[in-house]
Design a protein around this motif. Structure first.
Motif, PDB file in Angstrom:
ATOM      1  N   ALA A 384       0.833  -1.203   0.000  1.00  0.00           N
ATOM      2  CA  ALA A 384       0.000   0.000   0.000  1.00  0.00           C
ATOM      3  C   ALA A 384       0.868   1.253   0.000  1.00  0.00           C
ATOM      4  CB  ALA A 384      -0.933  -0.010   1.207  1.00  0.00           C
ATOM      5  N   GLY A 385       1.937   1.230   0.791  1.00  0.00           N
ATOM      6  CA  GLY A 385       2.832   2.376   0.825  1.00  0.00           C
ATOM      7  C   GLY A 385       3.528   2.609  -0.506  1.00  0.00           C
ATOM      8  N   ALA A 386       3.914   1.518  -1.175  1.00  0.00           N
ATOM      9  CA  ALA A 386       4.548   1.655  -2.484  1.00  0.00           C
ATOM     10  C   ALA A 386       3.589   2.260  -3.501  1.00  0.00           C
ATOM     11  CB  ALA A 386       5.049   0.289  -2.958  1.00  0.00           C
ATOM     12  N   ALA A 387       2.328   1.847  -3.452  1.00  0.00           N
ATOM     13  CA  ALA A 387       1.342   2.415  -4.383  1.00  0.00           C
ATOM     14  C   ALA A 387       1.142   3.905  -4.113  1.00  0.00           C
ATOM     15  CB  ALA A 387       0.015   1.666  -4.254  1.00  0.00           C
ATOM     16  N   TRP A 388       1.039   4.262  -2.842  1.00  0.00           N
ATOM     17  CA  TRP A 388       0.826   5.679  -2.514  1.00  0.00           C
ATOM     18  C   TRP A 388       2.064   6.511  -2.846  1.00  0.00           C
ATOM     19  CZ3 TRP A 388      -3.102   8.571  -2.222  1.00  0.00           C
ATOM     20  CH2 TRP A 388      -3.024   9.849  -1.662  1.00  0.00           C
ATOM     21  N   LEU A 402      -5.152   0.895  -5.644  1.00  0.00           N
ATOM     22  CA  LEU A 402      -4.126  -0.142  -5.577  1.00  0.00           C
ATOM     23  C   LEU A 402      -3.768  -0.459  -4.129  1.00  0.00           C
ATOM     24  CD1 LEU A 402      -1.756   0.981  -8.479  1.00  0.00           C
ATOM     25  CD2 LEU A 402      -3.388  -0.905  -8.501  1.00  0.00           C
ATOM     26  N   ALA A 403      -3.714   0.565  -3.275  1.00  0.00           N
ATOM     27  CA  ALA A 403      -3.391   0.335  -1.869  1.00  0.00           C
ATOM     28  C   ALA A 403      -4.467  -0.509  -1.185  1.00  0.00           C
ATOM     29  CB  ALA A 403      -3.231   1.678  -1.154  1.00  0.00           C
ATOM     30  N   VAL A 424     -13.328  -0.851  -7.085  1.00  0.00           N
ATOM     31  CA  VAL A 424     -14.207   0.268  -7.418  1.00  0.00           C
ATOM     32  C   VAL A 424     -13.395   1.507  -7.782  1.00  0.00           C
ATOM     33  CG1 VAL A 424     -15.850   1.891  -6.407  1.00  0.00           C
ATOM     34  CG2 VAL A 424     -16.189  -0.560  -6.112  1.00  0.00           C
ATOM     35  N   LEU A 425     -12.330   1.779  -7.018  1.00  0.00           N
ATOM     36  CA  LEU A 425     -11.511   2.944  -7.319  1.00  0.00           C
ATOM     37  C   LEU A 425     -10.632   2.711  -8.544  1.00  0.00           C
ATOM     38  CD1 LEU A 425     -10.541   4.004  -3.703  1.00  0.00           C
ATOM     39  CD2 LEU A 425     -12.046   5.205  -5.273  1.00  0.00           C
ATOM     40  N   ILE A 426     -10.176   1.493  -8.744  1.00  0.00           N
ATOM     41  CA  ILE A 426      -9.446   1.176  -9.975  1.00  0.00           C
ATOM     42  C   ILE A 426     -10.343   1.399 -11.180  1.00  0.00           C
ATOM     43  CG2 ILE A 426      -8.451  -0.743 -11.291  1.00  0.00           C
ATOM     44  CD1 ILE A 426      -7.338  -1.789  -8.605  1.00  0.00           C
ATOM     45  N   ALA A 427     -11.606   1.019 -11.068  1.00  0.00           N
ATOM     46  CA  ALA A 427     -12.555   1.223 -12.165  1.00  0.00           C
ATOM     47  C   ALA A 427     -12.712   2.690 -12.503  1.00  0.00           C
ATOM     48  CB  ALA A 427     -13.915   0.627 -11.792  1.00  0.00           C
ATOM     49  N   ALA A 428     -12.668   3.545 -11.494  1.00  0.00           N
ATOM     50  CA  ALA A 428     -12.896   4.970 -11.712  1.00  0.00           C
ATOM     51  C   ALA A 428     -11.642   5.710 -12.131  1.00  0.00           C
ATOM     52  CB  ALA A 428     -13.452   5.608 -10.443  1.00  0.00           C
ATOM     53  N   ALA A 429     -10.458   5.191 -11.791  1.00  0.00           N
ATOM     54  CA  ALA A 429      -9.253   6.007 -11.931  1.00  0.00           C
ATOM     55  C   ALA A 429      -8.135   5.383 -12.755  1.00  0.00           C
ATOM     56  CB  ALA A 429      -8.719   6.361 -10.546  1.00  0.00           C
ATOM     57  N   ALA A 430      -8.165   4.082 -12.989  1.00  0.00           N
ATOM     58  CA  ALA A 430      -7.052   3.450 -13.705  1.00  0.00           C
ATOM     59  C   ALA A 430      -7.142   3.744 -15.198  1.00  0.00           C
ATOM     60  CB  ALA A 430      -7.058   1.940 -13.469  1.00  0.00           C
ATOM     61  N   PRO A 431      -6.043   4.144 -15.819  1.00  0.00           N
ATOM     62  CA  PRO A 431      -6.053   4.341 -17.272  1.00  0.00           C
ATOM     63  C   PRO A 431      -6.035   2.995 -17.992  1.00  0.00           C
ATOM     64  CG  PRO A 431      -3.842   4.637 -16.416  1.00  0.00           C
ATOM     65  CD  PRO A 431      -4.735   4.412 -15.219  1.00  0.00           C
ATOM     66  N   ASP A 432      -6.174   3.031 -19.298  1.00  0.00           N
ATOM     67  CA  ASP A 432      -6.048   1.800 -20.079  1.00  0.00           C
ATOM     68  C   ASP A 432      -4.659   1.218 -19.840  1.00  0.00           C
ATOM     69  OD1 ASP A 432      -8.576   2.089 -21.083  1.00  0.00           O
ATOM     70  OD2 ASP A 432      -7.928   3.127 -22.905  1.00  0.00           O
TER      71      ASP A 432
END
Length: 494
Positions: A384-388, A402-403, A424-432
């Motif tokens: 989680a820390g690495a993702a942030w 991701l975290a 849910v957040l990956i769906a809203a924010a992850a690019p292709d």
């Protein structure tokens, strides 16, 4: 020959699958055990055929979701092609530079209604947590401290529906959800069927927040809102676990997404309050406050952002705790998920080490379990820390997704519906890229790993489930073959 419209087709296919699964739940769902169990619990004697039909229906539901995603991608590609050739068949979104797809809030809500409608009126599925919620709500009404006692302190038939290993476990939920559970128990008088239906209505309110705010958040993150709705709201885990299972993740995620969306819209006070309410449903949502701080710091400075967000968060938590009258025991209950009976990758490793030691004639006690749980928690925090740490490159919402996915996968307790924390957040924010297809495949896989009863399968049950999947795949294959003459007739007509 007439061709069924694509949208009608996948809605109908998913609805049929959900109806089969709901019917199977009457025999193999998380059925009540008490003397006042509904009449349909007598259908347990047809559990084998019901399990096969249930997994066939689950396969149809997953296929319908995949079909909807393929239709969405084809529509997006066609619209981009129209734009490239100078036509305006697709409506252009100036912010993200891509055509807006056809799946909007209304269409997503109608599709979800088709897929989740049958599951609203079936017994609890894939988990017995709904009974725990009702029992804990009854404890709140009876002024029993849910943060010091398990449901065994309540006693009676309602507590008897909770699995034995959780009888003495305090509630791990915050006062917002326990107040909702208490309201449900008061409104339904402790009746199982009415209580489960009321909990599903509460879950529907959370899903409605997702439908309303997820597309808005996607636009702020430069993501196609239709793709966000498909992956974040229509994926099989939502009807299976948020609706059929009535899990409180629905309320937590609805409030979390709404709060982060408002933070992007510079309404930082309201954002901090909503994220705090989400954390007072389930604790993992508290990390959403770092997104609020990160976005607010761009406008008011880091020190002011931290101070204002912390002030709103503490004020909201204190006000809610006082208003509910449940007390501050939820702070000490944050460690409840770190429990040796919880299932997770780390606890599975711990059990494996204990069994290996026993096979070698060595009694290792609880040491391997404690060690593995601690290592798993450290791994989750590190991931989680690495993702942030990469939030400037990824964006705060994607980094948070991701975290949370890392915490759900590597944390001390893991359940299929926990994947929704990050998905849910990956769906809203992850690019292709890699994250979206991995999340989609993961959602499909996790949809099949839990039995409708909420317990692990034996060999016969696993075989019946696999046979049901094969029956469902065969049915989808037949439908595809039936569509071939329609396509040939259209080609000839051209």
């Amino acid at each position: 020959m007439r061709k069924v419209p694509t949208v009608v087709g996948y809605r109908l296919l998913g609805g049929v699958g959900a109806a089969l699964l709901a019917g199977a739940g009457l025999a193999v769902g998380a059925l009540p055990n008490g003397a006042d169990a509904p009449w349909w619990s007598m259908l347990r004697h047809v559990a084998g055929p019901a399990l096969l039909c249930g997994y066939a229906g689950l396969t149809l539901l997953a296929a319908a979701w995949w079909w909807a995603g393929r239709d969405l991608r084809q529509g997006t590609r066609a619209a981009r092609l129209d734009l490239r050739h100078g036509t305006r068949a697709g409506r252009f979104d100036l912010r993200q530079g891509a055509p807006a797809a056809r799946l909007d809030r209304r269409s997503a809500a109608l599709t979800l209604a088709c897929w989740a409608g049958p599951l609203l009126v079936c017994p609890p599925m894939f988990s017995r947590d709904a009974y725990s919620y009702l029992a804990q709500g009854a404890m709140v009404l009876a002024d029993i401290d849910v943060y010091r006692h398990g449901v065994a302190a309540l006693g009676g038939g309602l507590a008897g529906e909770v699995p034995q290993m959780w009888q003495h476990t305090p509630a791990p939920y915050g006062p917002v959800f326990l107040a909702l559970a208490g309201g449900v128990s008061a409104a339904t008088g402790g009746k199982l069927v009415l209580g489960v239906l009321a909990l599903r209505l509460v879950a529907l309110a959370g899903v409605a927040l997702l439908v309303g705010y997820l597309p808005r958040l996607a636009r702020h993150c430069g993501v196609d809102p239709a793709a966000a709705l498909w992956l974040g709201v229509l994926n099989p885990l939502v009807p299976l676990h948020l609706i059929a299972g009535a899990h409180n993740e629905a309320v937590m995620l609805g409030l979390l997404v709404a709060g982060i969306c408002l933070a992007f819209e510079r309404r930082f006070g309201a954002a901090a309050a909503l994220v705090t309410l989400a954390a007072l449903v389930k604790a993992p949502a508290v990390v959403g406050l770092v997104v609020v701080v990160s976005l607010a710091a761009r406008h008011v400075g880091r020190r002011a952002a931290v101070g204002r967000t912390a002030g709103v968060a503490f004020g909201t938590a204190a006000a809610v705790t006082w208003a509910t009258g449940i007390g501050y025991g939820w702070i000490g209950a944050l460690g409840t998920p770190v429990y040796r009976h919880s299932w997770s990758i780390s606890s599975a490793l711990g059990r494996g080490v204990v069994r290996l030691g026993a096979a070698l004639g060595t009694d290792l006690g609880d040491t391997p379990m404690r060690l593995c749980l601690g290592l798993g928690l450290l791994a989750a925090l590190a991931a989680a820390g690495a993702a942030w740490w990469q939030r400037r490159r990824l964006g705060p919402a994607y980094a948070l997704g991701l975290a949370l996915a890392a915490v759900a996968l590597l944390g001390p307790a893991t359940r299929p519906w926990y994947a929704l924390w990050g998905l849910v957040l990956i769906a809203a924010a992850a690019p292709d890229g890699w994250a979206r297809p991995v999340a989609a495949v993961g959602a499909v896989v996790l949809a099949f790993v839990a039995l409708p009863s909420g317990f692990g399968p034996d060999g016969a049950q696993a075989a019946l489930a696999a046979a049901g999947v094969l029956v469902g795949l065969a049915a989808v294959g037949v439908l595809r073959l039936l569509a071939v003459p329609v396509r040939l007739a259209e080609a000839v007509a051209r």
